[in-house]
Design an enzyme around this catalytic site. Structure first.
Site, PDB file in Angstrom:
ATOM      1  N   TYR A 194      15.396  30.132   4.837  1.00  0.00           N
ATOM      2  CA  TYR A 194      14.185  30.761   5.378  1.00  0.00           C
ATOM      3  C   TYR A 194      14.292  30.923   6.883  1.00  0.00           C
ATOM      4  O   TYR A 194      14.701  30.001   7.593  1.00  0.00           O
ATOM      5  CB  TYR A 194      12.954  29.911   5.062  1.00  0.00           C
ATOM      6  CG  TYR A 194      12.503  30.026   3.623  1.00  0.00           C
ATOM      7  CD1 TYR A 194      12.048  31.236   3.107  1.00  0.00           C
ATOM      8  CD2 TYR A 194      12.536  28.913   2.791  1.00  0.00           C
ATOM      9  CE1 TYR A 194      11.629  31.335   1.793  1.00  0.00           C
ATOM     10  CE2 TYR A 194      12.119  28.993   1.469  1.00  0.00           C
ATOM     11  CZ  TYR A 194      11.667  30.207   0.977  1.00  0.00           C
ATOM     12  OH  TYR A 194      11.252  30.311  -0.307  1.00  0.00           O
TER      13      TYR A 194
ATOM     14  N   LYS B 151       0.839  -1.199   0.000  1.00  0.00           N
ATOM     15  CA  LYS B 151       0.000   0.000   0.000  1.00  0.00           C
ATOM     16  C   LYS B 151       0.876   1.252   0.000  1.00  0.00           C
ATOM     17  O   LYS B 151       2.094   1.168   0.203  1.00  0.00           O
ATOM     18  CB  LYS B 151      -0.930  -0.028   1.211  1.00  0.00           C
ATOM     19  CG  LYS B 151      -0.227  -0.013   2.537  1.00  0.00           C
ATOM     20  CD  LYS B 151      -1.200  -0.364   3.658  1.00  0.00           C
ATOM     21  CE  LYS B 151      -0.482  -0.547   4.957  1.00  0.00           C
ATOM     22  NZ  LYS B 151      -0.856   0.327   6.024  1.00  0.00           N
TER      23      LYS B 151
HETATM   24  C1  PLP Z   1      -3.172  -4.167   8.584  1.00  0.00           C
HETATM   25  C2  PLP Z   1      -1.708  -4.024   8.316  1.00  0.00           C
HETATM   26  N1  PLP Z   1      -0.953  -5.111   8.222  1.00  0.00           N
HETATM   27  C3  PLP Z   1       0.383  -5.037   7.989  1.00  0.00           C
HETATM   28  C4  PLP Z   1       1.011  -3.818   7.837  1.00  0.00           C
HETATM   29  C5  PLP Z   1       2.494  -3.768   7.599  1.00  0.00           C
HETATM   30  O1  PLP Z   1       3.151  -3.182   8.676  1.00  0.00           O
HETATM   31  P1  PLP Z   1       4.743  -3.025   8.697  1.00  0.00           P
HETATM   32  O2  PLP Z   1       5.090  -2.068   7.617  1.00  0.00           O
HETATM   33  O3  PLP Z   1       5.026  -2.492  10.053  1.00  0.00           O
HETATM   34  O4  PLP Z   1       5.299  -4.377   8.451  1.00  0.00           O
HETATM   35  C6  PLP Z   1       0.250  -2.656   7.933  1.00  0.00           C
HETATM   36  C7  PLP Z   1       0.916  -1.350   7.787  1.00  0.00           C
HETATM   37  O5  PLP Z   1       0.582  -0.350   8.283  1.00  0.00           O
HETATM   38  C8  PLP Z   1      -1.146  -2.764   8.179  1.00  0.00           C
HETATM   39  O6  PLP Z   1      -1.901  -1.662   8.270  1.00  0.00           O
END
Ligand code: PLP
Length: 357
Positions: A254, A34
């Site tokens: 700045y 994501k």
């Molecule tokens: C539901 C869920 N699972 C897994 C992850 C992965 O987490 P990480 O990047 O700490 O491994 C996330 C990331 O925010 C998440 O929201």
């Protein structure tokens, strides 16, 4: 030549996937891609990690982009869908859906699609963000089992709230809350994020969900990814675009918040908050110019950041600068900027070209 770019090492991504498999040998791996694969580029990253058992995204558009680019693997929509049109689209794309609230069960009950979707029932064991409360879990499970057509697979997911902190008690309590709920259920479990994978084997379950570790970065403030045998996948590099001499007492940038303590030489680097650098990076935080560390001098501006190179061997226009990556850990810059590596990586902006090597 591009002034700034994010170089993504696909061999490092694959090595990190192997390292995660070695740490959780009995689990399948759901690669969390994501947020543009934490800034690494959604599609190229997923294609580089095509060996993962599944992919996880937060938004439907992210899943659409993956399918449009030929990714046939399982894709889990971590926040599920919010209306009937999204549900129909998810079904057409053959996505796995997380179900975390009653509205989503109602949508599924009203869905007349011919083919059942694989579902992940999310239980809230202590994060208090998404998921059914433990006392609501069994009823939700039964409602999903009664769907027609019945779901092909019904799995269970929960998320750890504090696994990246030196606080094992919260994770242990979460696992303890989960155990009685799933006892006797024929359901695969997914619990562990990167921190769970690296530090809490009891959380591994049938599926692990690494995000940050896949990118070679540690979720723990006191340890680097390299200490776990991970390799940073992103190097954010830019270029010195100007040099400037200032007299002792002159102020820079700045607000003039940096004042030269002596006659100083500054390198102006093409990287700013328009590229995703947080404005909170303070004077003194390190940049790597050529092979040498140089402290930031003054405020981050939209397109530029200045570094004090007075003590460095001669620096020239066109010299390469590493903002973070294989030689300057993103964990270090994040700590200096009072943030976390997640925010730095996800913040890399659209104008920074991603080059997968
Ligand atoms: C539901 C869920 N699972 C897994 C992850 C992965 O987490 P990480 O990047 O700490 O491994 C996330 C990331 O925010 C998440 O929201």
């Amino acid at each position: 030549m591009r002034l700034i770019r994010a170089r993504i090492d696909s061999a490092a991504l694959r090595a990190n996937l192997r390292a995660i498999r070695a740490r959780a040998p009995r689990s399948r791996v759901m690669a969390v891609v994501k947020a543009n694969a934490y800034g690494h580029g959604l599609v190229p990253t997923a294609l580089a990690l095509a060996d993962a058992d599944a992919f996880a995204v937060a938004r439907l558009e992210e899943a659409v982009a993956l399918r449009d680019n030929g990714l046939r693997r399982r894709i889990v929509l971590l926040e599920g869908v919010f209306n009937a049109a999204q549900l129909a689209q998810a079904a057409q794309l053959e996505l796995d859906l997380v179900v975390h609230q009653p509205l989503q069960i109602e949508l599924l009950e009203g869905f007349g699609g011919p083919k059942p979707l694989p579902l992940w029932l999310k239980v809230d064991t202590g994060m208090n963000r998404l998921g059914f409360r433990p006392e609501e879990f069994r009823a939700a499970w039964e409602r999903l089992r009664r769907l027609t057509p019945a779901p092909q697979q019904l799995r269970v997911m929960t998320h750890l709230a504090c696994a990246d902190e030196a606080d094992d008690a919260t994770s242990a309590a979460q696992l303890q809350r989960l155990r009685p709920l799933v006892e006797g259920l024929d359901a695969e479990l997914s619990i562990a994020n990167s921190a769970g994978i690296l530090a809490l084997p009891a959380s591994h379950g049938e599926w692990v969900r690494p995000g940050l570790a896949l990118y070679g970065v540690s979720p723990f403030a006191w340890q680097r990814g390299t200490q776990f045998g991970l390799r940073p996948a992103m190097t954010l590099e830019s270029t010195v675009i100007a040099l400037r001499e200032v007299a002792a007492g002159e102020r820079v940038g700045y607000g003039g918040v940096w004042r030269a303590p002596r006659p100083s030489r500054l390198a102006i680097v093409a990287a700013g908050y328009g590229d995703g650098l947080p404005r909170g990076i303070p004077s003194g935080a390190p940049l790597l110019i050529g092979a040498h560390r140089a402290p930031v001098a003054g405020r981050v501006s939209m397109d530029m950041i200045a570094a004090d190179v007075t003590d460095l061997p001669p620096v020239g226009v066109g010299d390469r600068v590493e903002l973070w990556g294989t030689r300057l850990a993103v964990e270090e810059l994040a700590a200096a900027a009072g943030t976390i590596p997640y925010e730095l990586l996800c913040g890399v902006s659209q104008r920074v070209p991603i080059e997968l090597v």
